[in-house]
Enzyme design. Structure first.
Site, PDB file in Angstrom:
ATOM      1  N   SER A 176       0.792  -1.237   0.000  1.00 37.01           N
ATOM      2  CA  SER A 176       0.000   0.000   0.000  1.00 37.01           C
ATOM      3  C   SER A 176       0.823   1.285   0.000  1.00 37.01           C
ATOM      4  O   SER A 176       0.262   2.356  -0.209  1.00 37.01           O
ATOM      5  CB  SER A 176      -0.929   0.027   1.205  1.00 37.01           C
ATOM      6  OG  SER A 176      -2.104  -0.663   0.876  1.00 37.01           O
ATOM      7  N   LYS A 192       0.412   3.391  -2.963  1.00 35.47           N
ATOM      8  CA  LYS A 192      -0.763   4.252  -3.142  1.00 35.47           C
ATOM      9  C   LYS A 192      -0.390   5.730  -3.115  1.00 35.47           C
ATOM     10  O   LYS A 192      -1.085   6.558  -3.684  1.00 35.47           O
ATOM     11  CB  LYS A 192      -1.821   3.916  -2.073  1.00 35.47           C
ATOM     12  CG  LYS A 192      -2.392   2.503  -2.250  1.00 35.47           C
ATOM     13  CD  LYS A 192      -3.295   2.067  -1.107  1.00 35.47           C
ATOM     14  CE  LYS A 192      -3.816   0.640  -1.333  1.00 35.47           C
ATOM     15  NZ  LYS A 192      -4.510   0.064  -0.198  1.00 35.47           N
ATOM     16  N   TYR A 240      -3.486  -2.411 -10.315  1.00 31.13           N
ATOM     17  CA  TYR A 240      -3.434  -2.330  -8.846  1.00 31.13           C
ATOM     18  C   TYR A 240      -2.483  -3.388  -8.256  1.00 31.13           C
ATOM     19  O   TYR A 240      -1.637  -3.073  -7.416  1.00 31.13           O
ATOM     20  CB  TYR A 240      -4.850  -2.470  -8.273  1.00 31.13           C
ATOM     21  CG  TYR A 240      -4.873  -2.455  -6.769  1.00 31.13           C
ATOM     22  CD1 TYR A 240      -4.743  -1.269  -6.063  1.00 31.13           C
ATOM     23  CD2 TYR A 240      -5.004  -3.639  -6.041  1.00 31.13           C
ATOM     24  CE1 TYR A 240      -4.744  -1.259  -4.669  1.00 31.13           C
ATOM     25  CE2 TYR A 240      -5.009  -3.631  -4.652  1.00 31.13           C
ATOM     26  CZ  TYR A 240      -4.879  -2.438  -3.980  1.00 31.13           C
ATOM     27  OH  TYR A 240      -4.867  -2.433  -2.604  1.00 31.13           O
ATOM     28  N   TYR A 284      -4.496   2.896   7.719  1.00 26.26           N
ATOM     29  CA  TYR A 284      -5.745   2.146   7.853  1.00 26.26           C
ATOM     30  C   TYR A 284      -6.594   2.794   8.942  1.00 26.26           C
ATOM     31  O   TYR A 284      -6.687   4.018   8.984  1.00 26.26           O
ATOM     32  CB  TYR A 284      -5.475   0.659   8.126  1.00 26.26           C
ATOM     33  CG  TYR A 284      -4.374   0.096   7.237  1.00 26.26           C
ATOM     34  CD1 TYR A 284      -4.518   0.102   5.847  1.00 26.26           C
ATOM     35  CD2 TYR A 284      -3.185  -0.400   7.762  1.00 26.26           C
ATOM     36  CE1 TYR A 284      -3.504  -0.391   5.015  1.00 26.26           C
ATOM     37  CE2 TYR A 284      -2.175  -0.897   6.932  1.00 26.26           C
ATOM     38  CZ  TYR A 284      -2.346  -0.886   5.572  1.00 26.26           C
ATOM     39  OH  TYR A 284      -1.363  -1.363   4.765  1.00 26.26           O
ATOM     40  N   VAL A 310       1.057  -3.747   3.844  1.00 25.08           N
ATOM     41  CA  VAL A 310       0.996  -5.062   4.498  1.00 25.08           C
ATOM     42  C   VAL A 310       2.255  -5.911   4.282  1.00 25.08           C
ATOM     43  O   VAL A 310       2.395  -6.972   4.878  1.00 25.08           O
ATOM     44  CB  VAL A 310      -0.263  -5.889   4.092  1.00 25.08           C
ATOM     45  CG1 VAL A 310      -1.532  -5.247   4.591  1.00 25.08           C
ATOM     46  CG2 VAL A 310      -0.307  -6.143   2.601  1.00 25.08           C
TER      47      VAL A 310
END
Ligand code: GLU
Length: 304
Positions: free
Chosen positions: A63, A66, A188, A240, A258
């Site tokens: 992530s 992102k 993705y 998160y 993660v």
């Protein structure tokens, strides 16, 4: 500031702590990573590089990617990005479907999975070769041409991506996804499977610490205003449903993945990255959070 000594103290503290967290297993390839890997890199604007442990070993950035994809989308279509995705913390797990249903297919922010999938959709719509362009962007800002995506990890994730596909279908049912779902998912998983070391991440994130100016050639690569906005989203949405806890304990904008990586920046001071694959129940690296908390405690500096 004696950063060498500070990193020695952090390393010692982490060695004496036995993590209770678990390596992510829902992407089978990630489950193979030894849980005892531990590295940290600190890149200071004024005094250069410091590191310890496995700081030069590449891992799956997941992530953390992102942040790069959001930057590329903002560089491509500007603030129009925020017509389709919000900038509020979600307070929900990263892959939750619930909020998306009652908020009419508009993801809470670009760093939860729904938001990042939407950003991937924007990149598929506007770029000729989104995978290559994203990779090139990361290579340019880090100054490292050998960075690449691990196709084994990407296909391992793709095979287990029912939930991400569900997020895309739900957003598409609200008219908020423009492209073929498989194509968006493909980009993705490609971006999540990009591999970088702590040092490479710290080099890439120096741009966010240095107001969008490359430390190598002093060129403005990202607008200062864009950097301010992305740092604000990292601060409020980068962990998160533990962004508040990270702000409280560490006090820096950052992003976790993660794969066990966490990056953080101190504007006009430094960028830093930590890697330890064992995750706490909220999905953030247990030792990574601890290392960064120690860093801001020992330096006595945070953005607050
Ligand atoms: N590829 C992961 C997923 O979509 C990324 C999760 C993360 O690092 O937060 O589940």
């Amino acid at each position: 500031m004696d950063y060498s000594k500070i990193l020695d103290t952090i390393q010692l503290k982490l060695k004496n702590h036995i993590p209770t967290g678990k390596v992510a297993t829902y992407i089978p390839e990630l489950a193979k990573i030894p849980g005892d890997k531990l590295g940290m890199h600190l890149y200071c604007i004024n005094s250069g590089h410091y590191n310890f442990g496995d700081a030069h070993e590449r891992f799956s950035i997941q992530s953390i990617s992102k942040v790069f994809s959001l930057t590329l989308a903002m560089n491509t279509i500007g603030n129009d990005v925020f017509k389709r995705v919000d900038v509020e913390p979600s307070g929900n797990p990263f892959n939750s479907l619930i909020q998306l249903e009652y908020e009419n297919g508009i993801p809470r922010n670009p760093f939860i999975n729904a938001g990042a999938l939407l950003i991937a959709d924007i990149l598929v719509s506007h770029l000729k070769n989104p995978k290559q362009e994203l990779l090139q962007f990361i290579r340019t800002i880090s100054g490292i041409d050998s960075i690449t995506s691990n196709s084994t990890v990407a296909s391992s994730e793709k095979k287990h991506s029912n939930r991400n596909a569900a997020l895309l279908h739900l957003m598409k049912s609200f008219g908020n996804i423009e492209n073929d779902i498989d194509k968006v998912l493909d980009l993705y998983v490609f971006q999540c499977a990009i591999e970088m070391s702590c040092q490479e991440l710290a080099q890439a994130f120096m741009l966010y610490a240095n107001e969008g100016v490359s430390i190598q050639n002093q060129q403005q690569i990202i607008a200062k205003r864009t950097v301010k906005r992305i740092n604000a989203i990292m601060q409020t949405c980068g962990f998160y449903d533990e962004a508040g806890e990270f702000s409280f304990r560490v006090g820096l904008p950052g992003k976790s993945g993660v794969g066990g990586g966490i990056v953080a920046i101190h504007p006009n001071q430094y960028s830093t990255a930590v890697w330890s694959p064992k995750l706490n129940p909220k999905g953030n690296s247990e030792l990574g959070m601890m290392a960064l908390e120690e860093l801001t405690t020992l330096t006595g500096l945070s953005i607050f």
